[in-house]
Scaffold this active site. Structure first.
Site, PDB file in Angstrom:
ATOM      1  CG  HIS A  82     -11.496  28.097  19.807  1.00 26.65           C
ATOM      2  ND1 HIS A  82     -12.534  27.349  19.312  1.00 26.65           N
ATOM      3  CD2 HIS A  82     -11.105  27.476  20.941  1.00 26.65           C
ATOM      4  CE1 HIS A  82     -12.780  26.327  20.111  1.00 26.65           C
ATOM      5  NE2 HIS A  82     -11.919  26.382  21.110  1.00 26.65           N
ATOM      6  CG  ASP A  96     -35.266  38.315   9.873  1.00 25.67           C
ATOM      7  OD1 ASP A  96     -34.262  39.006   9.624  1.00 25.67           O
ATOM      8  OD2 ASP A  96     -35.390  37.651  10.907  1.00 25.67           O
ATOM      9  CE  LYS A 135     -32.036  40.221  12.328  1.00 24.16           C
ATOM     10  NZ  LYS A 135     -33.398  39.688  12.440  1.00 24.16           N
TER      11      LYS A 135
END
Ligand code: XMP
Length: 516
Positions: free
Chosen positions: A174, A232, A372
């Protein structure tokens, strides 16, 4: 400039690290999108990706209902990188062999690079030099025609491979996880070397192209936005305001469940520095009366959520014709990830999610392509204060779900005072930004204590501090005893009505981050 014209397409086979692949690629300033593995070939062609990544996944390629993509994607001439399950699928679909390994390969492994161009350009070939991270129960046993190994591990002669003529490459490890020390080199070699992308996905270019898009979409219509003080909604308001200025009105609802000083600083910033129009509604009494006598956490959450929608709607209707609602939806909420577990909702979350259906407004979601950390970067680029950008998450129902049992103004007062101390000490010690969240919870059960010569019989404050990456799982933070000692001492001395402080040492799961 079109910032999306060089895109990497990630096909999701259900790995827990699929989103990480996307973040690693975007860190290289290349745009990418995650789509389910089942997306059809016409859609893939229409997206015009410069490269395709096949993610890992929990299945075995020889399972009867194993997820497969249309193998025609290997014939498009577009470079493909298979990761773990994605690599095994490539092998199987192109005529090689994959079998169950006698031993599951899980965790760190050492890789020896055999071919130093393509994926491993610039890397050394010393004996098993490179640490990588594996997680699979199957092994590639036989290469498909035209393929050859480019790296080996102690357990696998085909730890990485490529087609000799076509741009098809695979790795059994990975590259997106931090334990794979050469992971970024491998991804960079794929996106820049093999796919010929250029690094142009920057927040600066994102602002330019989005401001343009918002202006085009809105024309001279009016837009409203619910400002909560969180990252946000603040960044959403800032970018929409940059695009359309006066046409945007923000509504801030004070539900009486905010922390001490929670949103004042952000409101001050928006009003004074950026001249944003903000309607500030004080609905404290309304919410307290709605919540009177309510003990059940779900009913609390529902009442707070519905109350918010009611107040917001009332204010919006005073503005006359409004066509759009700006909302801070982020990319993780948008991705149609492949989930192999049926997940039931544990708590009904309150955010502005319910507003668009109720109000029948069209949506503007300028953050829907962003993770984020990108939202934070965007906020800084738009000039928001660091304090607003690095604020810990705060739930929509606020302190309402941090007071067990009935919410009263006395209890809110006690909790606010304790919470200020927690935050002050976390900030002073530098731990505020090291943990995911840290806060106080009020347990209105009386316990016996002694202060001076007197017996006391007062409330308990629980401190909750957790480490997490995405709030899906979390562990309690190992805060130094010294910090806990200061927090406990200060709360007991400074907050009337509290004579005991405890530290919550539960992880999520099986507990949750908030107590209700
Ligand atoms: P739990 O308690 O479910 O919380 O482990 C996970 C994360 O979500 C936040 N949270 C909320 N955020 N509206 C929100 O916007 C909500 O109703 C809500 N409930 C929990 C919580 O603070 C944590 O970060």
């Amino acid at each position: 400039m079109n910032i999306h014209d060089e895109m990497i397409l990630i096909l999701d086979f259900g790995s827990q690290t699929t989103q990480l692949i996307a973040r690693r690629i975007r860190e290289q300033k290349v745009y990418c999108e995650i789509h389910p593995f089942s997306v059809d070939i016409e859609k893939i062609t229409a997206l015009k990706p410069k490269g395709i990544v096949l993610s890992g996944g929990p299945s075995s390629v020889y399972d009867r209902d194993a997820p497969v993509s249309d193998s025609a994607l290997f014939e498009l001439g577009i470079p493909v990188l298979g990761i773990c399950y994605g690599a095994q699928l490539m092998v199987q679909q192109l005529g090689g062999g994959v079998e169950k390994a006698s031993k599951r390969e899980f965790g760190k492994a050492d890789l020896q690079v055999k071919v130093t161009d393509g994926l491993f350009a610039g890397l050394e070939t010393d004996y098993f030099k490179h640490q990588v991270w594996m997680s699979h129960g199957d092994r590639v046993e036989r290469m498909p025609p035209g393929f050859a190994a480019t790296a080996i591990s102690e357990n696998s002669p085909f730890a990485a491979f490529r087609h000799m003529k076509r741009p098809l490459v695979g790795v059994q490890f990975h590259p997106e996880v931090a334990h794979t020390l050469i992971g970024n080199d491998v991804l960079r070699n794929f996106i820049f070397g093999i796919c010929s992308c250029s690094p142009k996905w920057t927040m600066h270019s994102f602002i330019e192209s989005n401001v343009e898009a918002i202006r085009r979409k809105v024309g001279d219509a009016k837009v409203i936005c619910a400002l909560s003080g969180g990252v946000d909604s603040s960044v959403t308001a800032a970018i929409v305001h940059r695009a359309i200025g006066e046409q945007l009105t923000c509504i801030y609802v004070n539900n009486g469940l905010m922390r001490s000083g929670e949103s004042e600083s952000i409101l001050r910033f928006f009003r004074e520095k950026s001249k944003l129009k903000v309607i500030d509604v004080d609905a404290e009494d309304f919410f307290l009366s709605e919540l009177q006598g309510i003990i059940d956490p779900e009913i609390k959450r529902k009442r707070i959520g519905l109350g918010f929608i009611k107040i917001f709607e009332d204010e919006a209707s005073k503005l006359g014709d409004v066509d759009y609602l700006a909302q801070g939806t982020l990319y993780p909420d948008v991705i149609e990830s492949v989930s192999f577990r049926g997940e039931a909702p544990i708590k009904s979350h309150h955010n502005v999610g319910g507003l668009p259906e109720v109000m029948k407004l069209d949506l503007i979601e300028p953050l829907r392509e962003l993770f984020k950390d990108e939202v934070r970067e965007l906020g800084l680029e738009l000039g928001l204060p660091e304090e607003a950008i690095y604020r810990q998450p705060f739930p929509g129902p606020g302190l309402g779900i941090r007071i067990m049992g009935e919410i009263t103004s006395e209890r809110l007062e006690i909790l606010r005072k304790a919470d200020v101390i927690v935050l002050e000490e976390m900030k002073k010690s530098g731990y505020y930004r090291k943990v995911w969240q840290s806060f106080a919870v009020l347990l209105p059960i009386q316990t016996v204590g002694v202060m001076g010569d007197f017996r006391t019989y007062e409330n308990v404050i629980a401190i909750r501090a957790v480490d997490s990456k995405d709030a899906m799982t979390a562990d309690w933070s190992r805060l130094p005893y010294e910090i806990l000692q200061i927090i406990s001492g200060r709360i007991i001395n400074e907050v009337r009505g509290v004579n005991r402080v405890v530290y919550d040492i539960s992880s999520k799961p099986p507990a949750t981050i908030e107590w209700e």
